[in-house]
Design a protein around this motif. Structure first.
Motif, PDB file in Angstrom:
ATOM      1  N   PRO A  18      -6.561 -35.210 -61.292  1.00 48.56           N
ATOM      2  CA  PRO A  18      -6.140 -33.801 -61.399  1.00 48.56           C
ATOM      3  C   PRO A  18      -7.091 -32.833 -60.709  1.00 48.56           C
ATOM      4  N   LEU A  19      -8.350 -33.217 -60.500  1.00 50.81           N
ATOM      5  CA  LEU A  19      -9.292 -32.328 -59.807  1.00 50.81           C
ATOM      6  C   LEU A  19      -8.772 -31.946 -58.426  1.00 50.81           C
ATOM      7  N   TYR A  20      -8.047 -32.852 -57.798  1.00 48.30           N
ATOM      8  CA  TYR A  20      -7.506 -32.558 -56.468  1.00 48.30           C
ATOM      9  C   TYR A  20      -6.445 -31.454 -56.568  1.00 48.30           C
ATOM     10  N   HIS A  21      -5.624 -31.549 -57.592  1.00 49.10           N
ATOM     11  CA  HIS A  21      -4.617 -30.502 -57.821  1.00 49.10           C
ATOM     12  C   HIS A  21      -5.280 -29.176 -58.182  1.00 49.10           C
ATOM     13  N   TRP A  22      -6.182 -29.224 -59.156  1.00 49.95           N
ATOM     14  CA  TRP A  22      -6.808 -27.986 -59.634  1.00 49.95           C
ATOM     15  C   TRP A  22      -7.547 -27.269 -58.505  1.00 49.95           C
ATOM     16  N   THR A  23      -8.309 -28.038 -57.709  1.00 50.28           N
ATOM     17  CA  THR A  23      -9.090 -27.448 -56.625  1.00 50.28           C
ATOM     18  C   THR A  23      -8.191 -26.677 -55.668  1.00 50.28           C
ATOM     19  N   HIS A  24      -7.088 -27.300 -55.280  1.00 52.89           N
ATOM     20  CA  HIS A  24      -6.230 -26.646 -54.285  1.00 52.89           C
ATOM     21  C   HIS A  24      -5.362 -25.549 -54.890  1.00 52.89           C
ATOM     22  N   LEU A  25      -5.009 -25.696 -56.165  1.00 56.06           N
ATOM     23  CA  LEU A  25      -4.313 -24.595 -56.848  1.00 56.06           C
ATOM     24  C   LEU A  25      -5.233 -23.374 -56.915  1.00 56.06           C
ATOM     25  N   GLU A  26      -6.499 -23.597 -57.233  1.00 54.62           N
ATOM     26  CA  GLU A  26      -7.441 -22.477 -57.351  1.00 54.62           C
ATOM     27  C   GLU A  26      -7.683 -21.823 -55.997  1.00 54.62           C
ATOM     28  N   LEU A  27      -7.820 -22.626 -54.939  1.00 53.00           N
ATOM     29  CA  LEU A  27      -7.996 -22.047 -53.600  1.00 53.00           C
ATOM     30  C   LEU A  27      -6.772 -21.226 -53.217  1.00 53.00           C
ATOM     31  N   TRP A  50      -9.117 -32.710 -72.625  1.00 53.46           N
ATOM     32  CA  TRP A  50     -10.258 -33.354 -71.969  1.00 53.46           C
ATOM     33  C   TRP A  50      -9.819 -34.549 -71.121  1.00 53.46           C
ATOM     34  N   HIS A  51     -10.071 -35.766 -71.552  1.00 52.03           N
ATOM     35  CA  HIS A  51      -9.685 -36.919 -70.741  1.00 52.03           C
ATOM     36  C   HIS A  51      -8.160 -37.055 -70.664  1.00 52.03           C
ATOM     37  N   ALA A  52      -7.461 -36.306 -71.513  1.00 49.32           N
ATOM     38  CA  ALA A  52      -5.991 -36.322 -71.481  1.00 49.32           C
ATOM     39  C   ALA A  52      -5.442 -35.044 -70.870  1.00 49.32           C
ATOM     40  N   ASP A  53      -6.334 -34.222 -70.275  1.00 49.65           N
ATOM     41  CA  ASP A  53      -5.897 -32.959 -69.693  1.00 49.65           C
ATOM     42  C   ASP A  53      -5.535 -33.173 -68.222  1.00 49.65           C
ATOM     43  N   GLN A  54      -4.410 -33.842 -68.026  1.00 52.92           N
ATOM     44  CA  GLN A  54      -3.849 -34.010 -66.685  1.00 52.92           C
ATOM     45  C   GLN A  54      -2.342 -34.090 -66.849  1.00 52.92           C
ATOM     46  N   PHE A  91     -13.966 -19.006 -64.699  1.00 58.78           N
ATOM     47  CA  PHE A  91     -12.960 -17.949 -64.578  1.00 58.78           C
ATOM     48  C   PHE A  91     -11.904 -18.288 -63.527  1.00 58.78           C
ATOM     49  N   LEU A  92     -12.079 -19.384 -62.817  1.00 65.23           N
ATOM     50  CA  LEU A  92     -11.067 -19.787 -61.833  1.00 65.23           C
ATOM     51  C   LEU A  92     -10.020 -20.724 -62.441  1.00 65.23           C
ATOM     52  N   SER A  93     -10.101 -20.971 -63.742  1.00 64.06           N
ATOM     53  CA  SER A  93      -9.222 -21.991 -64.336  1.00 64.06           C
ATOM     54  C   SER A  93      -7.861 -21.498 -64.805  1.00 64.06           C
ATOM     55  N   PHE A  94      -7.595 -20.191 -64.726  1.00 63.86           N
ATOM     56  CA  PHE A  94      -6.302 -19.724 -65.254  1.00 63.86           C
ATOM     57  C   PHE A  94      -5.083 -20.355 -64.571  1.00 63.86           C
ATOM     58  N   PRO A  95      -5.165 -20.772 -63.279  1.00 68.65           N
ATOM     59  CA  PRO A  95      -4.005 -21.475 -62.699  1.00 68.65           C
ATOM     60  C   PRO A  95      -3.620 -22.752 -63.460  1.00 68.65           C
ATOM     61  N   ARG A  96      -4.494 -23.206 -64.371  1.00 69.45           N
ATOM     62  CA  ARG A  96      -4.100 -24.389 -65.148  1.00 69.45           C
ATOM     63  C   ARG A  96      -2.918 -24.087 -66.073  1.00 69.45           C
ATOM     64  N   HIS A  97      -2.727 -22.818 -66.413  1.00 67.22           N
ATOM     65  CA  HIS A  97      -1.517 -22.471 -67.176  1.00 67.22           C
ATOM     66  C   HIS A  97      -0.282 -22.713 -66.308  1.00 67.22           C
ATOM     67  N   GLU A  98      -0.403 -22.354 -65.025  1.00 69.74           N
ATOM     68  CA  GLU A  98       0.701 -22.630 -64.098  1.00 69.74           C
ATOM     69  C   GLU A  98       0.935 -24.142 -64.004  1.00 69.74           C
ATOM     70  N   TYR A  99      -0.135 -24.897 -63.926  1.00 66.50           N
ATOM     71  CA  TYR A  99      -0.050 -26.363 -63.823  1.00 66.50           C
ATOM     72  C   TYR A  99       0.694 -26.928 -65.039  1.00 66.50           C
ATOM     73  N   PHE A 100       0.326 -26.428 -66.217  1.00 68.03           N
ATOM     74  CA  PHE A 100       0.989 -26.853 -67.455  1.00 68.03           C
ATOM     75  C   PHE A 100       2.473 -26.460 -67.428  1.00 68.03           C
ATOM     76  N   ARG A 101       2.758 -25.227 -67.016  1.00 67.42           N
ATOM     77  CA  ARG A 101       4.144 -24.748 -67.040  1.00 67.42           C
ATOM     78  C   ARG A 101       5.032 -25.547 -66.082  1.00 67.42           C
ATOM     79  N   ARG A 102       4.478 -25.873 -64.923  1.00 64.69           N
ATOM     80  CA  ARG A 102       5.235 -26.707 -63.981  1.00 64.69           C
ATOM     81  C   ARG A 102       5.497 -28.083 -64.592  1.00 64.69           C
ATOM     82  N   THR A 103       4.474 -28.614 -65.257  1.00 62.24           N
ATOM     83  CA  THR A 103       4.616 -29.927 -65.889  1.00 62.24           C
ATOM     84  C   THR A 103       5.661 -29.871 -67.002  1.00 62.24           C
ATOM     85  N   LEU A 104       5.584 -28.836 -67.827  1.00 67.48           N
ATOM     86  CA  LEU A 104       6.552 -28.639 -68.916  1.00 67.48           C
ATOM     87  C   LEU A 104       7.971 -28.545 -68.360  1.00 67.48           C
TER      88      LEU A 104
END
Ligand SMILES: [Zn+2]
Length: 468
Positions: free
Chosen positions: A98-107, A379-383, A413-426
């Protein structure tokens, strides 16, 4: 097409409609994270991505170690730029993580950059992000505004001052920021030096006397009141497994007095003392209508060499393998027997226990919709798969519709796109069920559930004051 495009992770037609029409526009309520209140109060402007990404992110540190980088450029004294370059070298090797996704979502979301990060693109991305970080849109307040963060809850030790939270409240920014009561050291009687320092600090913070157990519990209660006065409605706790061996009052007093005299409690005494304190706190939370969060299951500080040289929380924790069901049931039932079980959010670290947690909450429901929550993949299940497995376990055995959804648990403070990641997954998951005929083709019905899981459920459940 860019890697992060409009339909990223949305692999069926209903998913795309659910995401764009119902999920994307909802505000954010980030009810558990580790953001430093001082940086919100001071509206920190970060100098570069090295600071923002690598000052405290042990997910990245772990990946960099796995990629063979030296500790110097991970947690050592290397410059922010060298740390960034080491991360850039690592990113192509995080493919499928997921780091690959998060990194590019944040960029993409913060900087409008769609270039993939690697050793060749690192310089150009460093220049562009450093220039953009100087703009007010990328200050802490700018980010909170851009992501429509209506409220966020930090994680706070009750012995620490709440001055920064008072300062934030006085700023009048739209995002409400609340402290979360996290008294981890309140049962560290097996380490009397640490415990006594903490108990003395607690006495000072509460303006009380922690020389006796009753004074100690009263001081904790005073701090709960102080947090409550600032609008807090949440506590947070973490342990390998629940305390379930409840001592008599006499025994609890004896263990407390022993530790206060500087003598270490045995492991069994420590767990009994933890049970006593947690029972006391749980009742208090119920009376105040707080939500009690419990993060259960990790096995921490496994690498002694790095623990001794760098410290805790640096990426040497993994999934623990303790039996969870019996102690968890016993702890919850103890409070339930007196009808003093608070709203409770259980986060599970070991994916093998997903159905244990998902079914456990069903034993103690009633009164408040979704009173007991099985928290989002942690944590380890946060993907993406971890989130899907958590939601499937909940959907199959409980009410997904009452789920309070995503939180970042982040230090950045760059982690808020993870809500988008969750919403897309949902939306992808629910859309798949719609496409397969497992759910009715009724966008009002399903879209309403999606919206509530994104924001409204958390808003109603936590009862935090939030600007509409
Ligand atoms: Zn956390």
């Amino acid at each position: 097409m860019t890697f992060i495009h409009d339909e990223f992770l949305l692999n069926n037609e209903p998913a795309r409609r659910l995401y764009h029409e119902y999920a994307a526009g909802e505000p954010i309520l980030d009810y558990h994270n580790h953001l430093p209140p001082v940086e919100i109060a001071g509206n920190r402007q970060f100098a570069n991505l090295g600071e923002m990404w690598l000052e405290g992110d042990h997910y990245k540190w772990r990946a960099m170690r796995a990629n063979g980088e030296q500790e110097e450029v991970i947690t050592g004294n290397a410059s922010a730029k060298d740390k960034f370059l080491a991360w850039a070298r690592t990113v192509p090797h995080t493919l499928c993580n997921p780091l690959y996704h998060w990194t590019h979502l944040e960029l993409s979301r913060h900087f409008g950059i769609d270039t993939l990060l690697n050793e060749e693109t690192a310089e150009e991305i460093w220049e562009e992000t450093t220039a953009k970080l100087a703009q007010p849109e990328l200050s802490v307040h700018g980010i909170l505004k851009q992501f429509d963060v209506r409220a966020l809850c930090t994680t706070d030790d009750p012995t620490e001052s709440l001055d920064q939270h008072e300062a934030i409240a006085a700023l009048g920014i739209r995002t409400k920021v609340y402290p979360t009561f996290r008294p981890d050291k309140a049962w560290s009687v097996d380490e009397p030096k640490l415990f006594n320092m903490w108990a003395d600090k607690l006495a000072a913070a509460a303006d009380g006397d922690t020389g006796t157990l009753s004074g100690f519990l009263a001081a904790l209660e005073k701090r709960v009141d102080d947090f409550h006065a600032l609008g807090s409605r949440l506590s947070d706790h973490s342990f390998p497994y629940c305390f379930d061996n409840f001592p008599s009052a006499t025994e609890a007093n004896r263990i407390f007095d022993k530790a206060r005299l500087g003598r270490a409690a045995t492991g069994e005494e420590q767990r009994k003392f933890g049970a006593h304190v947690m029972e006391h706190l749980g009742r208090l939370y119920a009376q105040k209508d707080w939500a009690m969060q419990m993060h259960i299951g990790p096995q921490r500080n496994n690498n002694t060499r790095l623990f001794q040289t760098i410290g805790p929380d640096i990426g040497c924790d993994s999934i623990g393998a303790w039996p969870q069901a019996a102690p968890l049931a016993k702890f919850l039932d103890r409070l339930e027997q007196d009808d003093l079980l608070p709203k409770t959010i259980l986060y599970n670290n070991n994916l093998n226990d997903n159905f244990v947690f998902a079914t456990m909450i069903g034993n103690f429901q009633g009164g408040t919709p979704g009173k007991l929550q099985f928290g989002s993949g942690w944590w380890h299940a946060d993907q993406q798969e971890g989130m899907e497995w958590q939601m499937k376990a909940l959907a199959n055995t409980g009410l997904l519709s009452r789920f309070i959804g995503m939180l970042t648990d982040s230090r950045s403070f760059l982690s808020f796109p993870r809500h988008e990641y969750f919403r897309r997954t949902l939306c992808n998951l629910i859309g798949e069920w719609m496409a397969g005929g497992k759910l009715p083709d009724d966008y009002d019905l399903i879209g309403d559930m999606v919206k509530r899981i994104c924001y409204q459920n958390a808003r109603e459940y936590l009862k935090l004051v939030v600007e509409e």
